[in-house]
Design an enzyme around this catalytic site. Structure first.
Site, short mmCIF file in Angstrom:
data_model
loop_
_atom_site.label_atom_id
_atom_site.label_comp_id
_atom_site.label_asym_id
_atom_site.label_seq_id
_atom_site.Cartn_x
_atom_site.Cartn_y
_atom_site.Cartn_z
N GLU A 50 0.84 -1.21 0.00
CA GLU A 50 0.00 0.00 0.00
C GLU A 50 0.87 1.25 0.00
O GLU A 50 1.86 1.32 0.73
CB GLU A 50 -0.88 -0.02 1.26
CG GLU A 50 -2.26 0.50 1.02
CD GLU A 50 -3.05 -0.40 0.08
OE1 GLU A 50 -3.27 0.03 -1.08
OE2 GLU A 50 -3.45 -1.49 0.48
N HIS A 51 0.47 2.24 -0.80
CA HIS A 51 1.23 3.49 -0.94
C HIS A 51 2.63 3.21 -1.48
O HIS A 51 3.57 3.92 -1.17
CB HIS A 51 1.29 4.25 0.40
CG HIS A 51 -0.02 4.92 0.75
ND1 HIS A 51 -0.42 6.12 0.20
CD2 HIS A 51 -1.02 4.53 1.57
CE1 HIS A 51 -1.60 6.46 0.69
NE2 HIS A 51 -1.99 5.50 1.52
N THR A 52 2.75 2.13 -2.24
CA THR A 52 4.03 1.84 -2.89
C THR A 52 3.99 2.20 -4.37
O THR A 52 5.04 2.40 -4.97
CB THR A 52 4.37 0.34 -2.77
OG1 THR A 52 3.25 -0.41 -3.26
CG2 THR A 52 4.65 -0.07 -1.32
N ASP A 194 -4.87 0.82 -9.40
CA ASP A 194 -6.29 0.49 -9.60
C ASP A 194 -6.58 0.07 -11.03
O ASP A 194 -7.28 -0.91 -11.29
CB ASP A 194 -7.17 1.71 -9.27
CG ASP A 194 -6.95 2.21 -7.86
OD1 ASP A 194 -6.29 1.50 -7.08
OD2 ASP A 194 -7.44 3.31 -7.55
MG MG Z 1 -10.91 5.41 -7.18
#
Ligand code: MG
Ligand code: ADP
Length: 409
Positions: A50-52, A194
């Site tokens: 995460e946040h990578t 995403d």
């Molecule tokens: Mg979104």
């Protein structure tokens, strides 16, 4: 329709037929015509990493069984007409030639942005009429925005004959167009995780995405063979500092990279000492220096945890990934400071109810958390989380089950 458990409900994923029937019916009402076809794309949940993404690091998403459906008919002119069952029912009309950064607001920006970005990449794309319906929860950190963009990306790919969706390299280009749509036309910061998830994940596999060069590896993730299930908890919380907090974290990472003389923090993570020397250099004794150290420590340790998690999956030890999930949550809570009361509560309550591991997923400050549980205990863990929320006076969370599913098509 929802499935009732003892004290919590699971949000069902629509079948392809159900989703297609919904957008076709909406199309018939809105445009009194037949669409050229129906396409759909999944939301995603990130297992770890995460946040990578914006640091050129590694992440490990799966596509959800929950999808956004699009019925679309190509036009010969520049007009885009859109209807979404999730938005006010009237038709939104946009001219493709007027799409530019700052020119659009609202949900149509995500859609028109994809057509714009494909044109910017040199493809011939014209206007279209389309209807949208989705069972991906909105704003829950499960990437309804990328599901929307990706469903349109594969629809436009097919109706305008771009030929990109047929292999992973082409899908990476579609994902890049979706990222530009979201960043430049919708004006929402996003690092690329995403869109890659929605377009490049496969059923039964987790996607090891290397954000340094966009390369991917499929990693087997067979939950049911391992007697496991992945419970996703949408806390329904959305803290007002989410966007600002995300921007501030990105800015700190960029500053740290500049101070260290590297383009991205990933370069530091790949040093033989895992970045320990670089971390020490960031500690200049000031309060800002100490914040920087903690932020960078999260990024470096999280990249290490992705490698550890993938190693366990590859060696068939799916039921041993819990501690890496727990450590990821602690790092996001303490070093990166992007968790919140609701996310921490899911993690604590799920673990107390027997989850093997649990962590926040997505950007944080609200959104969703995941818990890896023994198959058959999903309902009991969900009920325990729901009870913990009720006891704390928090609004009821929503639950769904994640199974690694098919990409946009
Ligand atoms: Mg979104
Ligand atoms: P997330 O991606 O975590 O669900 P975002 O804030 O990134 O949350 O994206 C949500 C936005 O994406 C919505 O506010 C809307 O503008 C757009 N969107 C997503 N799904 C749909 C849909 N089915 N119909 C219309 N707009 C959608």
């Amino acid at each position: 329709m929802t499935t009732t458990t003892s004290a919590a409900t699971l949000r069902p994923a629509w079948s392809r037929d159900e989703g297609a029937a919904r957008v076709r019916a909406l199309f018939a009402t809105a445009f009194t015509d037949e669409p050229d076809g129906v396409w759909s794309a999944p939301g995603r949940v990130n297992l770890i990493g995460e946040h990578t993404d914006y640091n050129g690091g590694l992440c490990l998403p799966i596509a959800l069984p929950h999808r956004t459906f699009v019925a679309l008919r190509a036009r010969d002119d520049e007009t885009i007409r859109l209807v979404s069952a999730q938005e006010a029912s009237s038709v939104v009309a946009v001219s493709l030639s007027s799409v530019a950064p700052g020119a659009l607001s609202g949900w149509a920006a995500y859609v028109a942005g994809v057509a714009w970005a494909l044109r910017q990449a040199g493809f011939v794309v014209r206007g279209f009429d389309a209807t949208v319906d989705s069972c991906v929860p909105y704003g829950a950190g499960l990437s309804s925005s990328a599901a929307l963009e990706s469903a349109f990306a594969v629809a436009l790919d097919e109706v305008f004959g771009l030929g990109l969706a047929s292999d992973d390299a082409g899908r990476a280009r579609l994902a890049a167009a979706c990222v530009r749509a979201e960043n430049e036309i919708a004006g929402a910061p996003t690092g690329g995780l995403d869109q890659a998830s929605s377009l490049r994940c496969h059923a039964g596999q987790a996607l090891l995405l290397d954000c340094l060069d966009g390369s991917v590896e499929q990693v087997p993730f067979d939950l049911s063979a391992a007697g496991l299930a992945l419970l996703v908890v949408d806390t329904k919380a959305e803290h007002s500092h989410a966007t600002g907090g995300y921007g501030a974290r990105r800015a700190t990472c960029e500053e740290a990279a500049t101070l260290l003389g590297v383009p991205l923090l990933r370069s530091v993570a790949d040093e033989p000492d895992g970045g320990a020397t670089a971390l020490a250099r960031l500690d200049d004794g000031t309060p800002e220096g100490s914040v920087r150290v903690r932020r960078v420590r999260h990024v470096l340790s999280e990249i290490g945890r992705v490698r550890e998690f993938v190693g366990l999956l590859r060696s068939g030890a799916v039921d041993e990934v819990g501690p890496a999930m727990d450590a990821s949550h602690a790092s996001l809570r303490d070093d990166y400071e992007v968790s919140c009361v609701e996310l921490d509560l899911v993690v604590t309550a799920a673990r107390a109810a027997g989850a093997l591991g649990a962590r926040m997923t997505g950007g944080g400050f609200g959104g969703s958390a995941i818990a890896l549980v023994r198959a058959g205990t999903e309902s009991a863990v969900a009920a325990a989380v729901a009870a913990a929320f009720a006891e704390s006076g928090l609004g009821a969370p929503e639950f769904l089950l994640a199974l690694p599913s098919d990409p946009a098509a």
